[in-house]
Design an enzyme around this catalytic site. Structure first.
Site, mmCIF file in Angstrom:
data_model
loop_
_atom_site.group_PDB
_atom_site.id
_atom_site.type_symbol
_atom_site.label_atom_id
_atom_site.label_comp_id
_atom_site.label_asym_id
_atom_site.label_seq_id
_atom_site.Cartn_x
_atom_site.Cartn_y
_atom_site.Cartn_z
ATOM 1 N N HIS A 85 -21.662 -21.308 -32.273
ATOM 2 C CA HIS A 85 -20.740 -21.254 -31.122
ATOM 3 C C HIS A 85 -21.242 -22.084 -29.943
ATOM 4 O O HIS A 85 -21.052 -21.716 -28.784
ATOM 5 C CB HIS A 85 -20.503 -19.806 -30.668
ATOM 6 C CG HIS A 85 -19.870 -18.926 -31.711
ATOM 7 N ND1 HIS A 85 -18.516 -18.732 -31.786
ATOM 8 C CD2 HIS A 85 -20.403 -18.208 -32.724
ATOM 9 C CE1 HIS A 85 -18.255 -17.909 -32.801
ATOM 10 N NE2 HIS A 85 -19.382 -17.588 -33.392
ATOM 11 N N ASN A 158 -13.561 -13.185 -33.092
ATOM 12 C CA ASN A 158 -13.176 -14.497 -33.617
ATOM 13 C C ASN A 158 -11.658 -14.583 -33.713
ATOM 14 O O ASN A 158 -10.961 -13.582 -33.541
ATOM 15 C CB ASN A 158 -13.759 -14.708 -35.021
ATOM 16 C CG ASN A 158 -15.224 -15.138 -34.989
ATOM 17 O OD1 ASN A 158 -15.740 -15.565 -33.965
ATOM 18 N ND2 ASN A 158 -15.876 -15.018 -36.120
ATOM 19 N N HIS A 349 -22.796 -9.924 -25.933
ATOM 20 C CA HIS A 349 -23.554 -9.090 -26.874
ATOM 21 C C HIS A 349 -22.630 -8.004 -27.409
ATOM 22 O O HIS A 349 -22.054 -7.233 -26.632
ATOM 23 C CB HIS A 349 -24.739 -8.466 -26.147
ATOM 24 C CG HIS A 349 -25.635 -7.653 -27.036
ATOM 25 N ND1 HIS A 349 -25.487 -7.587 -28.402
ATOM 26 C CD2 HIS A 349 -26.690 -6.875 -26.750
ATOM 27 C CE1 HIS A 349 -26.423 -6.798 -28.907
ATOM 28 N NE2 HIS A 349 -27.160 -6.350 -27.933
ATOM 29 N N TYR A 372 -28.076 -10.503 -30.700
ATOM 30 C CA TYR A 372 -27.562 -11.125 -29.462
ATOM 31 C C TYR A 372 -28.553 -11.070 -28.303
ATOM 32 O O TYR A 372 -28.679 -12.025 -27.548
ATOM 33 C CB TYR A 372 -26.188 -10.529 -29.092
ATOM 34 C CG TYR A 372 -25.106 -11.014 -30.044
ATOM 35 C CD1 TYR A 372 -25.051 -10.543 -31.352
ATOM 36 C CD2 TYR A 372 -24.195 -11.982 -29.668
ATOM 37 C CE1 TYR A 372 -24.094 -11.009 -32.245
ATOM 38 C CE2 TYR A 372 -23.231 -12.450 -30.556
ATOM 39 C CZ TYR A 372 -23.194 -11.953 -31.846
ATOM 40 O OH TYR A 372 -22.257 -12.427 -32.728
HETATM 41 FE FE1 HDE Z 1 -22.077 -14.045 -33.709
HETATM 42 N N1 HDE Z 1 -23.702 -14.858 -32.797
HETATM 43 N N2 HDE Z 1 -23.273 -13.394 -35.212
HETATM 44 N N3 HDE Z 1 -20.451 -13.380 -34.758
HETATM 45 N N4 HDE Z 1 -20.877 -14.730 -32.286
HETATM 46 C C1 HDE Z 1 -23.679 -15.563 -31.654
HETATM 47 O O1 HDE Z 1 -25.176 -15.278 -29.858
HETATM 48 C C2 HDE Z 1 -24.614 -13.319 -35.164
HETATM 49 C C3 HDE Z 1 -20.459 -12.754 -35.959
HETATM 50 C C4 HDE Z 1 -19.533 -14.538 -32.173
HETATM 51 O O2 HDE Z 1 -19.190 -17.426 -26.506
HETATM 52 C C5 HDE Z 1 -25.040 -15.876 -31.123
HETATM 53 O O3 HDE Z 1 -25.287 -15.844 -27.678
HETATM 54 C C6 HDE Z 1 -25.116 -12.637 -36.331
HETATM 55 C C7 HDE Z 1 -19.159 -12.187 -36.254
HETATM 56 C C8 HDE Z 1 -19.025 -15.226 -31.021
HETATM 57 O O4 HDE Z 1 -21.306 -17.022 -26.126
HETATM 58 C C9 HDE Z 1 -25.982 -15.162 -32.119
HETATM 59 C C10 HDE Z 1 -24.016 -12.324 -37.085
HETATM 60 C C11 HDE Z 1 -18.381 -12.511 -35.174
HETATM 61 C C12 HDE Z 1 -20.122 -15.851 -30.445
HETATM 62 C C13 HDE Z 1 -24.988 -14.589 -33.115
HETATM 63 C C14 HDE Z 1 -22.865 -12.802 -36.377
HETATM 64 C C15 HDE Z 1 -19.197 -13.247 -34.258
HETATM 65 C C16 HDE Z 1 -21.273 -15.512 -31.258
HETATM 66 C C17 HDE Z 1 -25.308 -17.336 -30.862
HETATM 67 C C18 HDE Z 1 -23.963 -11.630 -38.437
HETATM 68 C C19 HDE Z 1 -16.890 -12.178 -34.968
HETATM 69 C C20 HDE Z 1 -20.132 -16.749 -29.228
HETATM 70 C C21 HDE Z 1 -25.355 -17.504 -29.360
HETATM 71 C C22 HDE Z 1 -24.686 -10.417 -38.475
HETATM 72 C C23 HDE Z 1 -16.639 -10.770 -34.859
HETATM 73 C C24 HDE Z 1 -20.321 -15.962 -27.950
HETATM 74 C C25 HDE Z 1 -25.269 -16.159 -28.837
HETATM 75 C C26 HDE Z 1 -20.263 -16.877 -26.756
HETATM 76 C C27 HDE Z 1 -22.574 -15.927 -30.984
HETATM 77 C C28 HDE Z 1 -25.404 -13.852 -34.162
HETATM 78 C C29 HDE Z 1 -21.555 -12.676 -36.903
HETATM 79 C C30 HDE Z 1 -18.667 -13.762 -33.024
HETATM 80 C C31 HDE Z 1 -27.053 -16.011 -32.735
HETATM 81 C C32 HDE Z 1 -26.584 -12.374 -36.624
HETATM 82 C C33 HDE Z 1 -18.773 -11.360 -37.489
HETATM 83 C C34 HDE Z 1 -17.582 -15.285 -30.539
HETATM 84 O O5 HDE Z 1 -26.702 -14.141 -31.524
#
Ligand code: HDE
Length: 732
Positions: A85, A158, A349, A372
């Site tokens: 992202h 999402n 988060h 997060y």
């Molecule tokens: Fe994320 N995800 N994600 N994700 N995610 C991040 O956090 C992560 C997942 C989503 O505009 C990171 O600050 C893991 C699902 C959005 O700043 C990180 C897993 C969904 C955004 C991270 C998932 C999301 C992130 C990267 C699986 C939809 C952007 C930068 C266990 C429900 C937020 C940050 C923004 C961002 C980890 C799966 C949505 C690395 C470990 C499912 C919208 O922490």
């Protein structure tokens, strides 16, 4: 024993807290208008042009603390981009609930219809770097931070309601597979490469999500025209401690619309900031994006009444089974003042929740709860990222957390522990009656295992449901997308393995993709699909599981059934040159603007054009600065000279052919027929189209301007005429 100093007031926070976030950001705003230049420490700078040297031709002195400060700051301007992202755009806004949801949740911001909760929303792509194109085929992030009177609630969702994997353990693998390949850092912001499909073809649980990412949902027309989903099942908890399962939805009031894949690829070149610009311009012009918050609520007792597991993030609850109730509205009404300070530094988060909202045991959600905070520690440089203005709640923060990089708060006194008596026991723990958060007391009695529940094993039924629910053009787009993506894969075995997966979803789909790849669908899956069984199980024993779901089609899953009742904010091009019939141009322009469209007069060059009756008309864009892919529809007015110029102008003809290819509405004054006749698509129109007004799949021609404009407006509101794409495909 600690003695209480004062009792905190329960009603201290005001109901309308909209301006509280704006006010809290105000002290951090900096406007240099009329100010003298200083160093970071406030010393006025007399010369910002020259470094301090030993003589005007001599070496620069280390003593130059002003230059060193400036360059040091510059050297450190970039922080690590988000691992996923990275590319995003954001806006401020407000959220208001329609009626109290107290029956289900004690969250205060969902109780009072008068309360306006400030929000900050960040949209993003997932795979690309910060500088990548907005129009990549990808999932879009839809992250909302609610600054509620009980602390921050982040709904980090999402634009697709399911996810690729069922367990957080696989997230690093998924991301490594989709990101540019590590040996040559290619391709940027694209899933069409070997490592992604290698992984996917070995992960049958991703089948459902892959259907979505290969559909047009992965190519939104605008952030303002896509849905949002919390994905996981969460819990609502009311003040009687009763829980309900809840799935969160965002429904855009402009409907759900997408662009064509060929168009997306062109936009990536013509305007890689397409979505960012669209969001920014809509808000600047007062066309505030609006989304309704929807909830699907399921009683705890009904947890096992579905033919899938509510805890499995690769499944959705079809809206036909549990309707989405719209409970409130989000309006984005203000652009950020500073991209870095706000959009880049905002830290979402999934673990930021408030009393009344709680988690479930979805194993993907559980893993996210760790990730997060951890990622912000490296990205934003330490544990005090919550003190960055955009991340601060609108309510006070009191705890015994101390120190660390970039600490802003100056904590007074000698006490930084609990329990204490020297500080009168402060800060006190909040009782539940004072709004203290308590986790829902879910009963857990289980063995400690590394296992996946068998209720997670059906990877294909909902993939099939999604495919079956699509319109014919949407199905064609999925076939094309898979053929494109797998066509870019170089390893034949991966293509074949993917065909094995597709055959589990729909044999027709698999056969069509196989045809395009010049391959045969394997009789049985190429490799055992072994991802859902324990490591010591025998992969050969594994058979694809498919329940026989009750629901065969879900109309809510097709974008063909979205709202198509308005042309608000649609971008419409008018192609004209000197000698244009000014009535034909201006009447159409006015009619379109009256319906809320954005209209651009596009001519061979910038400046003004002169109408037949000498009216000077301002030109908004030239054929050199724009392209049809940046517009939703196009109109050609009459006027002998203008028509002759445009008919002989290859860029104008290309503009029209391309608009036709991408299934957009096209209108022409009968006087402008010569231009239409110069296009390739005129050969595809019925032979008598010149003689009478025609409304055929979005092509509108006529001489009665009133009728023409209302037919054109009706056509533009249909968004696209996908039905004509296959039978009347034209080169452009
Ligand atoms: Fe994320 N995800 N994600 N994700 N995610 C991040 O956090 C992560 C997942 C989503 O505009 C990171 O600050 C893991 C699902 C959005 O700043 C990180 C897993 C969904 C955004 C991270 C998932 C999301 C992130 C990267 C699986 C939809 C952007 C930068 C266990 C429900 C937020 C940050 C923004 C961002 C980890 C799966 C949505 C690395 C470990 C499912 C919208 O922490």
């Amino acid at each position: 024993m600690a003695t209480k100093k004062t009792k905190p007031s329960k009603d201290a926070a005001p109901k309308d807290i909209t301006n509280k976030k704006v006010d809290s950001l105000a002290p951090h705003m900096e406007d240099s208008a009329g100010e003298l230049m200083t160093t970071d420490h406030g010393v006025k700078i007399n010369d910002d042009q020259n470094s301090l040297k030993a003589g005007n031709r001599g070496g620069t002195l280390l003593e130059d603390f002003i230059m060193r400060e400036k360059i040091t700051h510059f050297d450190h301007e970039r922080i690590p981009e988000r691992i996923v992202h990275a590319r995003g755009s954001a806006a401020h806004g407000v959220f208001q609930v329609y009626e109290s949801q107290a029956k289900f949740t004690k969250a205060k911001f969902l109780e009072d219809p008068k309360a306006k909760t400030p929000v900050f929303v960040r949209f993003s792509t997932v795979a690309g770097s910060r500088g990548s194109s907005d129009l990549a085929r990808d999932v879009r992030g839809f992250a909302v931070k609610f600054y509620t009177e009980e602390g921050n609630f982040d709904l980090v969702g999402n634009n697709i309601p399911v996810f690729f994997i069922q367990d957080a353990m696989k997230f690093p693998d998924l991301v490594h597979a989709v990101k540019p390949e590590p040996h040559n850092e290619m391709p940027q912001a694209a899933s069409a490469h070997d490592t992604f499909w290698d992984f996917i073809s070995l992960m049958p649980e991703s089948a459902h999500m892959v259907m979505w990412t290969m559909s047009d949902r992965a190519l939104p027309r605008s952030y303002r025209m896509m849905e949002g989903f919390g994905v996981h099942t969460f819990r609502f908890v009311n003040d009687k401690d009763e829980a309900h399962f809840v799935k969160f939805h965002w429904k855009p009031l402009l409907g759900v619309h997408s662009v064509a894949w060929d168009e997306a690829q062109n936009i990536s070149g013509k305007d890689p900031d397409f979505h960012r610009r669209d969001l920014w311009e809509a808000i600047e012009s007062g066309e505030f994006p609006e989304y309704e918050l929807g909830v699907q609520i399921v009683a705890e007792k009904d947890e096992h009444n579905f033919d899938f597991d509510l805890l499995d993030p690769t499944k959705l609850i079809p809206e036909e089974i549990v309707p989405v109730k719209r409970i409130g509205k989000l309006t984005l009404n203000r652009n950020p003042d500073n991209f870095f300070a706000e959009t880049e530094q905002v830290a979402f988060h999934v673990g930021h929740i408030v009393p009344g909202i709680d988690f479930t045991n979805d194993p993907l959600l559980q893993g996210r709860l760790f990730s997060y905070t951890d990622t912000q520690l490296i990205r934003l440089g330490g544990p005090n990222f919550h003190e960055i203005p955009i991340n601060r709640p609108v309510v006070p923060v009191h705890n015994n957390q101390r120190d660390g990089f970039m600490r802003q708060q100056i904590n007074k006194g000698r006490v930084s522990y609990n329990p204490n008596s020297l500080g009168g026991g402060c800060p006190y723990q909040a009782k539940m009656s004072e709004g203290g958060f308590t986790s829902f007391a879910e009963r857990i009695d289980a063995k400690k295992v590394r296992e996946r529940s068998k209720s997670f094993f059906d990877h294909f039924s909902q993939a099939t449901l999604f495919f079956n629910s699509q319109s014919e053009p949407e199905k064609n787009h999925i076939v094309d997308a898979l053929s494109f993506e797998l066509g870019k894969v170089e390893t034949i075995a991966i293509r074949e393995r993917m065909l094995g997966i597709l055959a589990q979803i729909d044999t027709g789909l698999a056969t069509q993709v196989a045809y395009n790849l010049g391959l045969h669908v394997p009789k049985k899956p190429e490799q055992p699909m072994n991802q859902s069984i324990p490591a010591d199980g025998d992969p050969k024993d594994f058979q694809p599981v498919k329940v026989n779901p009750k629901l065969k089609k879900s109309p809510a899953l097709s974008m063909a059934n979205t709202i198509k009742d308005s042309i608000r904010t649609r971008r419409i091009a008018i192609l004209a040159a000197d000698g244009v019939n000014e009535n034909s141009l201006l009447e159409m322009k006015d009619a379109l603007i009256a319906e809320g469209a954005t209209v651009h007069v596009i001519a061979p060059k910038l400046g003004t054009i002169t109408g037949e009756n000498d009216t000077q008309i301002a030109v908004d864009q030239s054929l050199l600065t724009v392209a049809s892919v940046l517009y939703d529809a196009v109109y050609v007015p009459g006027g002998t000279n203008s028509v002759a110029t445009m008919a002989a102008e290859p860029d104008a003809i290309h503009f029209l052919n391309e608009a036709f290819k991408h299934c957009k509405a096209i209108a022409a004054d009968t006087e402008a027929l010569q231009v239409i006749e110069a296009t390739y698509f005129s050969r595809k129109l019925p032979p008598d189209f010149t003689s009478k007004s025609v409304l055929m799949e979005g092509i509108v021609i006529g001489d009665d301007l009133n009728k023409l404009s209302s037919q054109f407006i009706a056509a533009v509101s249909q968004h696209r005429f996908w039905e004509r794409e296959k039978p009347r495909k034209v080169p452009a």
